[in-house]
Design an enzyme around this catalytic site. Structure first.
Site, PDB file in Angstrom:
ATOM      1  N   ARG A  53       0.809  -1.233   0.000  1.00 38.26           N
ATOM      2  CA  ARG A  53       0.000   0.000   0.000  1.00 38.26           C
ATOM      3  C   ARG A  53       0.838   1.277   0.000  1.00 38.26           C
ATOM      4  NH1 ARG A  53      -4.103  -0.126   4.635  1.00 38.26           N
ATOM      5  NH2 ARG A  53      -3.000  -1.972   5.370  1.00 38.26           N
ATOM      6  N   ASN A  82      -5.043  -6.167  19.151  1.00 33.72           N
ATOM      7  CA  ASN A  82      -3.674  -6.652  19.298  1.00 33.72           C
ATOM      8  C   ASN A  82      -2.731  -5.673  18.591  1.00 33.72           C
ATOM      9  OD1 ASN A  82      -1.287  -8.152  19.222  1.00 33.72           O
ATOM     10  ND2 ASN A  82      -1.981  -9.405  17.485  1.00 33.72           N
TER      11      ASN A  82
END
Ligand code: UD1
Ligand code: CA
Length: 463
Positions: free
Chosen positions: A15, A170
């Site tokens: 990305r 997380n």
């Protein structure tokens, strides 16, 4: 008991739409992985390895001494990446293993220390950093039982609707008991939405065995990773503020810290004053009471105390105490400005050594030149240093006065207290105290204007 560290950096980072490994992108002058390594080193970890993709030669050769790398041949998931690191370590008997991604430059050493302390105090099998997000989508959700104990982590793509509602995620920064980690990694499968070996599944395996799992809540900003150019810019802004706060705490004045850009490697002294549009990079050092900006770019420069630099570009150049630079000045590599000297408006210097109190106030090019003490260089003076093949030196003695628009055709030496006449092209040495003038006699034609007018009038009448 030692701490071994695996920094995961083998992911594609597609990305970013960039052809360098994601973790090699810079934040305040230091690569993202460089920031992570710095934090990890600060906690005194014993062995640090970076898990890299096969093509990432640049990343591997960039790593500092004492940090090793290993290659994950195929990106089969974070669990597999850690397995590669453990294979590289050989044995982790009696060690804890800290695992973190290479794209979290804002992570502080103190936070890692807290994580490890909690792990050791809790005698845990795994201790992880978690954070709460208003939009947790994309992240692994932290699952807890009714007592609040962590039981596992479920990835977004594998989560049931009620699990998606969990906003504790997380952070992908954990410390594991070495032997237990080795054992659990051997039991992972790829039975999930991404067909990957998930490191977070280790936590669930520990949970199922009733092993103690600990979680430490971290600040969202600190654990946020970079996946796009937009996030890189955001993180860079946060880092910039952190750096600026630090310098202001040490007595540096800033007109507007939103508009001051200081790389991690720069040194400043208390009392320095920074105006908007200041960029300080590389090994730049700024002295006490020096005033920089508005709008200046300094890379690998040294600015003495009480110097004043504004609207200037300074690269690998030294500016003496109380010197004045700008506005609109370019100081190129090898330039050394003496104390209380001046490089004024529209002056370019390259490899120029300018003595104490010597002034180059306006519109000049000073290249490959050595100027003594207390000399004055008139407006428009140019050192003609390049003959198309070689660069030649100009030497100007103490107290010399170079007239405006002098061309100094190098190699040439102007003696102490010597003068050159305005508009002269000086191609031979000038003795101490002499005046050198090189220009043709001025001619004057009396009544020229009237004669010209008469001539034009006649032409009109004839046509
Ligand atoms: C991971 C966690 C997720 C957590 C999130 C936080 C997993 C399966 N999920 O998801 O619970 O909320 O981080 O950002 O771990 N990497 C390798 N080799 C691989 C795959 C990844 O080195 O084969 C590295 C990547 O370069 C990256 C890190 O591991 O630094 C995380 O990998 P990524 O696939 O981006 O995990 P996330 O989907 O972000
Ligand atoms: Ca992934």
């Amino acid at each position: 008991m030692g701490v071994r560290v695996a920094i995961l950096a083998a992911g594609q980072g597609t990305r970013m739409k960039s052809n360098i490994p994601k973790v090699m992108h810079r934040v305040a002058g230091r690569t993202m992985v460089g920031w992570v390594i710095e934090a990890v080193r600060d906690i005194g970890a014993d062995h640090i390895t970076v898990v890299t993709a096969p093509a990432a030669d640049d990343l591997r050769s960039y790593l500092p001494e004492g940090v090793s790398s290993c290659i994950q041949a195929e990106q089969l998931g974070t669990g597999h990446a850690v397995q590669v690191a453990l294979d590289h370590f050989g044995s982790v008997e009696g060690d804890d293993v800290l695992v973190l991604p290479g794209d979290t430059p804002l992570l502080r050493a103190e936070t890692l220390r807290e994580l490890i302390d909690a792990h050791v105090e809790g005698d845990s099998a795994a201790t992880m950093l978690t954070t709460r997000l208003t939009d947790p989508s994309g992240y692994g959700r932290v699952l807890r039982d009714r007592d609040g104990s962590v039981t596992g982590i479920v990835e977004h793509r594998d989560a049931a609707p009620e699990q998606l509602a969990v906003d504790e995620v997380n952070a992908a920064i954990y410390v594991f008991d070495g032997p237990r980690l080795t054992d659990a990694l051997g039991r992972l499968d790829r039975d999930n939405a991404q067909d990957e070996y998930y490191l977070p599944d280790v936590v669930a395996l520990f949970g199922a065995e009733g092993l103690p799992i600990n979680a430490v809540r971290a600040d969202e900003e600190e654990v946020s990773g970079v996946n796009s150019q937009g996030q890189l810019a955001e993180i860079s802004r946060a880092m910039r503020h952190r750096i600026n706060e630090e310098w202001m705490g040490r007595g540096v004045w800033m007109a507007d810290p939103d508009q001051v850009f200081i790389e991690a490697t720069v040194q400043l002294n208390a009392g320095a004053r920074l105006y908007p549009g200041v960029h300080l990079e590389g090994t730049t050092e700024i002295g006490e009471g020096a005033q920089i900006g508005p709008d200046s770019y300094i890379v690998d420069g040294k600015v003495g105390s009480d110097a004043h630099v504004w609207y200037a570009v300074v690269r690998q150049a030294e500016i003496g105490t109380g010197a004045e630079v700008g506005p609109y000045v370019s100081l190129r590599p090898g330039t050394v400005l003496g104390a209380r000297s001046k490089a004024g408006t529209f002056v370019e210097m390259k490899n120029a050594v300018i003595g104490e109190k010597s002034k180059v106030p306006h519109l000049a090019y000073m290249g490959d030149v050595e100027v003594g003490v207390g000399a004055n260089i008139g407006a428009g003076t140019i050192t003609v240093n390049y003959d198309g093949f070689d660069k030649h030196r100009t030497v100007i003695g103490d107290g010399a006065r170079i007239g405006s628009d002098t061309m100094l055709v190098a190699p040439v030496t102007i003696g102490e207290k010597a003068y050159t006449g305005a508009g002269s092209t000086i191609s031979r040495d000038v003795a101490d105290g002499a005046l050198a003038v090189e220009r043709s006699q001025q001619k004057e034609i009396p009544g020229y204007a009237a004669k010209r007018e008469a001539r034009n009038r006649r032409k009109l009448e004839e046509s």
